[in-house]
Scaffold this motif. Structure first.
Motif, PDB file in Angstrom:
ATOM      1  N   ASN A 161      -4.951  -2.509  -7.717  1.00 34.20           N
ATOM      2  CA  ASN A 161      -5.034  -2.880  -6.311  1.00 34.20           C
ATOM      3  C   ASN A 161      -6.473  -3.217  -5.946  1.00 34.20           C
ATOM      4  OD1 ASN A 161      -3.856  -3.333  -3.841  1.00 34.20           O
ATOM      5  ND2 ASN A 161      -4.270  -1.262  -3.106  1.00 34.20           N
ATOM      6  N   ASP A 215      -3.687   1.883  -8.560  1.00 36.88           N
ATOM      7  CA  ASP A 215      -4.769   1.888  -7.585  1.00 36.88           C
ATOM      8  C   ASP A 215      -5.919   1.020  -8.090  1.00 36.88           C
ATOM      9  OD1 ASP A 215      -5.549   2.831  -5.059  1.00 36.88           O
ATOM     10  OD2 ASP A 215      -6.948   4.230  -5.972  1.00 36.88           O
ATOM     11  N   LYS A 274       0.134   4.499  -2.135  1.00 41.20           N
ATOM     12  CA  LYS A 274      -1.020   5.375  -1.945  1.00 41.20           C
ATOM     13  C   LYS A 274      -0.626   6.810  -1.605  1.00 41.20           C
ATOM     14  CE  LYS A 274      -4.686   2.158  -1.220  1.00 41.20           C
ATOM     15  NZ  LYS A 274      -5.569   1.419  -0.349  1.00 41.20           N
ATOM     16  N   ASP A 305       0.793  -1.226   0.000  1.00 44.64           N
ATOM     17  CA  ASP A 305       0.000   0.000   0.000  1.00 44.64           C
ATOM     18  C   ASP A 305       0.829   1.282   0.000  1.00 44.64           C
ATOM     19  OD1 ASP A 305      -2.319  -1.303  -0.212  1.00 44.64           O
ATOM     20  OD2 ASP A 305      -2.993  -1.040   1.857  1.00 44.64           O
TER      21      ASP A 305
END
Lengths: 449, 449
Positions: free
Chosen positions: B304, B301, B252, B249
């Motif tokens: 993901n 993203d 991000k 992550d």
């Protein structure tokens, strides 16, 4: 002699052409600047009004210098009133009010602490006094500077901390030279208050610009921009005689507003009740609505990419998903329009619900039209873009539901009028069941992925 | 009597528990604040250093008040030096320098114009004087306020325009009371210059914090974060024994830096040459690199989202695209790592090229593995997520190429060292052909969509 004359003429001519070119450049720059200024003013005429308001406020406060009976009270300290007006006057009422409050309270606290430091230090001898004052200035300004790194303090009180350091240093240090330190602090505080209130009053009473109102309208307009794209999308993607694609690019500005939104929320939080908004309107919720709007706009941007892509799926493949996609996109568009209308009129947008339910049904129908059996002998590569478009539109349905949820939450928090309740009261029929069904559907997620 | 005593005891007890609860709350708040402060300081120890630098600068400048021989020259005007230090001292050298320059030049211009206005007005009678002064203050501050709306001026000279209004109003208006207007303007200018240079010197010579260096490192770190995700993605998506998803992550944070980047660029433009960066390093190009990084981060993203989606494609379908997807993702990761390394060492990342070429080959292989004939009797709904993942990774290859292009452009503009040229010189073999081939491939777009 003749050649010399010729040379002179030549030199004069080149100097003239140089001067002419230079002059033309300057004229061009001025014309461009004037055009830009005209554009800026036409885009938002409040900019011009704001400029005149600032001029007026400064001129009014500088009256302190012109009238003897005003000048006598404050003397040179009157300059702090002018400084305060110049520094505090911002575009919106909220920003001006926030800066004014910050400056006022910080001047009070900094002044009080400065006077205290000066009193404490003056009990010691003169040498020790300067050392104690120096040390206190060092530590307090270092501490306050570090506090400015705390994100929460930075968002709302950054300017106050700066002014606190400023006032504390000035009062405690000037006290070393001037024993009238209490009077100095008092004069500074009262002139700052006069300047601050002049700025705030002019800001509120002459053509006020409310950050909260701007934020509210911005949110409604952004939702409408998404609706405009989704309304036109079906026509553009599924029909061969294409219209003007550029007309669909309005949503792009939605992707850029994030920083602006946060500034508006921070300003709006300072504003007193005004127009349709009471004091402590749930401004923070607009950030959540904004996030869901932006999420939807990113999906729309991806969709727009397929619209403009050179590699297109053959029409006969597209037509298989045409019905449900067009349906979803137009129903989402209607729902968003209703939400925007509800925001604008500050009523709960109950009429958005049926559209969202239709969009969900269309999403389920899409699922059944995506069985392989219906697509015999087709190249997978041809199908993928059409499938991606369909999947994006399904995502947009979820995004629309998220927007509806966050707008609904905003409506609850700020107690929007409830048209359904009004009708129920009028007709005497209970509509509670319908309302709870609608609420349930709001929290449901689309199951098709 | 006994009951009264009991009541008293009860009252005391409740007061005591109330005071205790209140005290505990305060202690809690203080402990929380101390923890936050520790975290802020550990995250970036330069924040602590910056706070001490500000304290030092203010203390140094306030010496004007303590030493008679310094105080005599300026008197009360010395406070402008303190104010300037407090207001101008920013976190990075560039921001401090920019604000200092703005303040210095605006004070000069505003002061000069103020003196001129005062001279002009003083030719007339006393009544006319105040009217002329008032009108000039009104028009000039309204004009300068309007200029602050021009986006280009706002980005770099907003503070200067504010100070211009301030100085002009103060000088022209005070001149009405004090005839020593030239001396006043002169004192104000010199104290502002002293305060500004003290701030800039301390900012540069004590543990300087360069906005340009921060921007450069931020860009390299962001590219690395994308590489970390792409490295782990293949493992996470195609293998059943899943590791720690949260470790992926890191990317991000890349989505949030836009505003920060612009501030850094604007600050860096003011900075003199420092460390590895010369004056007029192409800072603007970092915005372009940042845009391409963010574009890639949005695709990541979306990817993901599929990683965490509950609806998964069956493994046997995924395995058909596994090879090329894993290849593309790991090659992109390697390329991005090389680009980040090149940025950090300020050399041209020639070694990123083979990886990009491999990724493109894998994208072409993916195309052939997506023929329907290879997927008999499969539900299209099962294929679509896998196809979407594959299509996103192909998009990421294009994004990687865009990042490589923009970094390459940055390398050209800022004349990074060229490792290939060094090797060619060493081995005596011409590598121009290879280099031009690489350049060609950089401008090629992936044709698979």
């Amino acid at each position: 002699m003749a050649s010399e004359n010729q040379e002179n003429v030549k030199g004069l001519k080149s100097a003239w052409s140089w001067a002419k070119g230079y002059f033309e450049k300057i004229v061009n720059v001025v014309i461009c600047a004037a055009k830009d200024a005209k554009k800026l003013g036409e885009e938002d005429p409040r900019r011009v009004i704001h400029s005149f308001k600032v001029g007026l406020a400064i001129t009014l406060v500088s009256l302190f210098y012109y009238f003897d009976f005003l000048y006598e009270g404050f003397g040179v300290a009157a300059m702090w009133a002018v400084i305060t007006v110049v520094v505090v006057f911002e575009f919106s009422v909220g920003a001006t009010f926030g800066k004014g409050m910050n400056r006022g309270i910080a001047t009070l606290l900094g002044g009080a602490l400065g006077v205290a430091a000066h009193r404490l230090a003056s009990f010691t001898g003169e040498n020790a006094e300067s050392i104690i004052l120096g040390l206190s200035v060092f530590w307090i300004s270092a501490l306050a500077t570090f506090l400015r790194f705390f994100p929460k303090l930075k968002a709302r009180y950054d300017y106050g901390l700066l002014i606190f350091i400023l006032t504390f240093s000035l009062i405690s240090v000037s006290g070393y030279r001037d024993d009238e330190v209490l009077e100095m602090a008092h004069k500074r505080l009262s002139t700052v208050l006069i300047g601050g209130s002049a700025a705030v009053l002019i800001c509120i009473f002459i053509c006020p610009i409310w950050a909260g109102e701007d934020l509210h309208n911005l949110t409604a307009t952004n939702i409408e921009k998404l609706a405009v794209f989704l309304e036109g999308f079906g026509r553009e993607y599924f029909e061969t005689n294409k219209g003007n694609k550029a007309s669909l690019d309005g949503y792009k500005s939605v992707l850029k507003v994030k920083g602006n939104e946060e500034v508006l929320v921070n300003s709006a939080k300072w504003e007193p009740g005004h127009g349709r908004f009471r004091y402590r309107h749930p401004w923070g919720q607009y950030l959540k609505v904004g996030r869901s709007i932006r999420e939807c706009a990113y999906k729309i941007d991806a969709l727009n990419g397929y619209l403009n892509s050179e590699m297109q799926t053959p029409m006969e493949i597209r037509s298989k998903v045409q019905e449900s996609c067009t349906k979803m996109s137009s129903e989402c568009s209607c729902a968003l329009r209703e939400l925007a209308k509800g925001l604008k009129t500050m009523t709960r947008a109950m009429s958005a619900e049926p559209h969202i339910r239709n969009a969900k049904t269309a999403a389920k129908n899409l699922k059944s039209s995506l069985q392989t059996s219906l697509w015999p002998d087709t190249d997978l590569l041809d199908i993928i873009p059409a499938a991606a478009v369909a999947s994006l539109i399904v995502d947009i349905v979820s995004c629309t539901i998220k927007i509806a949820d966050s707008v609904h939450e905003l409506a609850c928090l700020s107690k929007f009028k409830n048209p359904a309740a009004v009708i129920a009261n009028q007709t005497g029929q209970g509509r509670v069941a319908v309302a709870s069904d609608i609420k349930g559907s709001l929290n449901l997620n689309v199951v098709v992925e």
